[in-house]
Motif scaffolding. Sequence first.
Motif, mmCIF file in Angstrom:
data_model
loop_
_atom_site.group_PDB
_atom_site.id
_atom_site.type_symbol
_atom_site.label_atom_id
_atom_site.label_comp_id
_atom_site.label_asym_id
_atom_site.label_seq_id
_atom_site.Cartn_x
_atom_site.Cartn_y
_atom_site.Cartn_z
ATOM 1 N N ALA A 5 0.655 6.017 0.076
ATOM 2 C CA ALA A 5 1.582 6.453 1.106
ATOM 3 C C ALA A 5 2.649 5.398 1.351
ATOM 4 N N LEU A 6 2.250 4.131 1.349
ATOM 5 C CA LEU A 6 3.214 3.075 1.550
ATOM 6 C C LEU A 6 4.245 3.044 0.440
ATOM 7 N N SER A 7 3.809 3.201 -0.801
ATOM 8 C CA SER A 7 4.754 3.169 -1.904
ATOM 9 C C SER A 7 5.679 4.370 -1.874
ATOM 10 N N SER A 8 5.191 5.509 -1.353
ATOM 11 C CA SER A 8 6.051 6.669 -1.206
ATOM 12 C C SER A 8 7.158 6.386 -0.217
ATOM 13 N N ALA A 9 6.833 5.704 0.872
ATOM 14 C CA ALA A 9 7.855 5.368 1.846
ATOM 15 C C ALA A 9 8.867 4.397 1.259
ATOM 16 N N VAL A 10 8.401 3.480 0.434
ATOM 17 C CA VAL A 10 9.315 2.557 -0.219
ATOM 18 C C VAL A 10 10.313 3.322 -1.085
ATOM 19 N N LEU A 11 9.841 4.382 -1.748
ATOM 20 C CA LEU A 11 10.726 5.203 -2.574
ATOM 21 C C LEU A 11 11.888 5.717 -1.741
ATOM 22 N N LEU A 12 11.631 6.093 -0.516
ATOM 23 C CA LEU A 12 12.672 6.599 0.362
ATOM 24 C C LEU A 12 13.605 5.497 0.819
ATOM 25 N N LEU A 13 13.057 4.358 1.225
ATOM 26 C CA LEU A 13 13.831 3.365 1.942
ATOM 27 C C LEU A 13 14.350 2.232 1.074
ATOM 28 N N ALA A 14 14.044 2.283 -0.226
ATOM 29 C CA ALA A 14 14.448 1.176 -1.095
ATOM 30 C C ALA A 14 15.954 0.977 -1.073
ATOM 31 N N ALA A 29 10.850 5.737 10.575
ATOM 32 C CA ALA A 29 10.766 6.769 9.536
ATOM 33 C C ALA A 29 9.672 6.443 8.538
ATOM 34 N N ARG A 30 9.576 5.182 8.168
ATOM 35 C CA ARG A 30 8.556 4.787 7.188
ATOM 36 C C ARG A 30 7.152 5.041 7.732
ATOM 37 N N GLN A 31 6.919 4.627 8.975
ATOM 38 C CA GLN A 31 5.596 4.831 9.553
ATOM 39 C C GLN A 31 5.254 6.308 9.671
ATOM 40 N N ALA A 32 6.236 7.107 10.082
ATOM 41 C CA ALA A 32 5.983 8.540 10.225
ATOM 42 C C ALA A 32 5.718 9.190 8.873
ATOM 43 N N LEU A 33 6.445 8.777 7.854
ATOM 44 C CA LEU A 33 6.219 9.329 6.515
ATOM 45 C C LEU A 33 4.851 8.936 5.979
ATOM 46 N N ASP A 34 4.487 7.681 6.183
ATOM 47 C CA ASP A 34 3.155 7.240 5.752
ATOM 48 C C ASP A 34 2.069 8.101 6.399
ATOM 49 N N ARG A 35 2.198 8.306 7.700
ATOM 50 C CA ARG A 35 1.195 9.095 8.414
ATOM 51 C C ARG A 35 1.206 10.548 7.955
ATOM 52 N N ALA A 36 2.384 11.092 7.700
ATOM 53 C CA ALA A 36 2.481 12.490 7.259
ATOM 54 C C ALA A 36 1.811 12.686 5.907
ATOM 55 N N VAL A 37 2.044 11.772 4.984
ATOM 56 C CA VAL A 37 1.429 11.870 3.659
ATOM 57 C C VAL A 37 -0.087 11.763 3.769
ATOM 58 N N GLU A 38 -0.549 10.784 4.551
ATOM 59 C CA GLU A 38 -1.985 10.603 4.697
ATOM 60 C C GLU A 38 -2.623 11.822 5.359
ATOM 61 N N ALA A 39 -1.942 12.391 6.358
ATOM 62 C CA ALA A 39 -2.473 13.576 7.037
ATOM 63 C C ALA A 39 -2.548 14.758 6.084
#
Length: 228
Positions: A5-14, A29-39
Amino acid sequence: MARAALSSAVLLLAACAGGPPPPAWQGNARQALDRAVEAHLSGDSRAEAQDFARARSEIARTGNPALMARAELIRCAAQVAGLMFGPCEGFERLRADADPAGRAYADHLAAMPLSADDIAHLPSAQRDAAAAVASARRGGRSAPGPSAASLQKIDDPLARLIAVAVLFQAGQASPAVIAVAADTASAQGWRRPLLAWLNVQAQRAENAGDSAEAQRLRRRIELVRNDR
């Protein structure tokens, strides 16, 4: 939080990395995306929707459609990992404003044959699967994709699941490759993709007339389903 999930957020915010401390919206945004993917991977649809809505709200503050398109891709990638195939509608609404890497990744998630230039835009973990799909489609036949052993070498478990799912869409996933996906989801405790891949394995066992294996897999499925 899962590394995937963290690496997915990096893909967005790089694209926004480097320089002075990032603005608040990026971290939110990164934290919310991480949580959304994990959920999503855990099978919590309500939490996924809430967290993804928060991520969209933060990204919308920038007025940057390319970033929003990448966020939509992150959501669709998580869905593909659990064999939820279909158009990435959120991304498609923004395709005209997406960057070349985003467009290539969207087509990859749909197991479309990519050009060499498009494959070069993909994350490195996806390139072997994309090359196998492109090679098979050009030849008009099914061709073997990456081996189970090579897929196991993909460090990010979510990226590993996505690569196997793309191969599965293209008809290039052997039983050993499918087992890589099931084992990966199991090790991470990701209920939604685990159920999807176990069902694939059970159906294949039933089709092959291996009732003992099918029953073993159905017991695993019931264990996952009942542990709520």
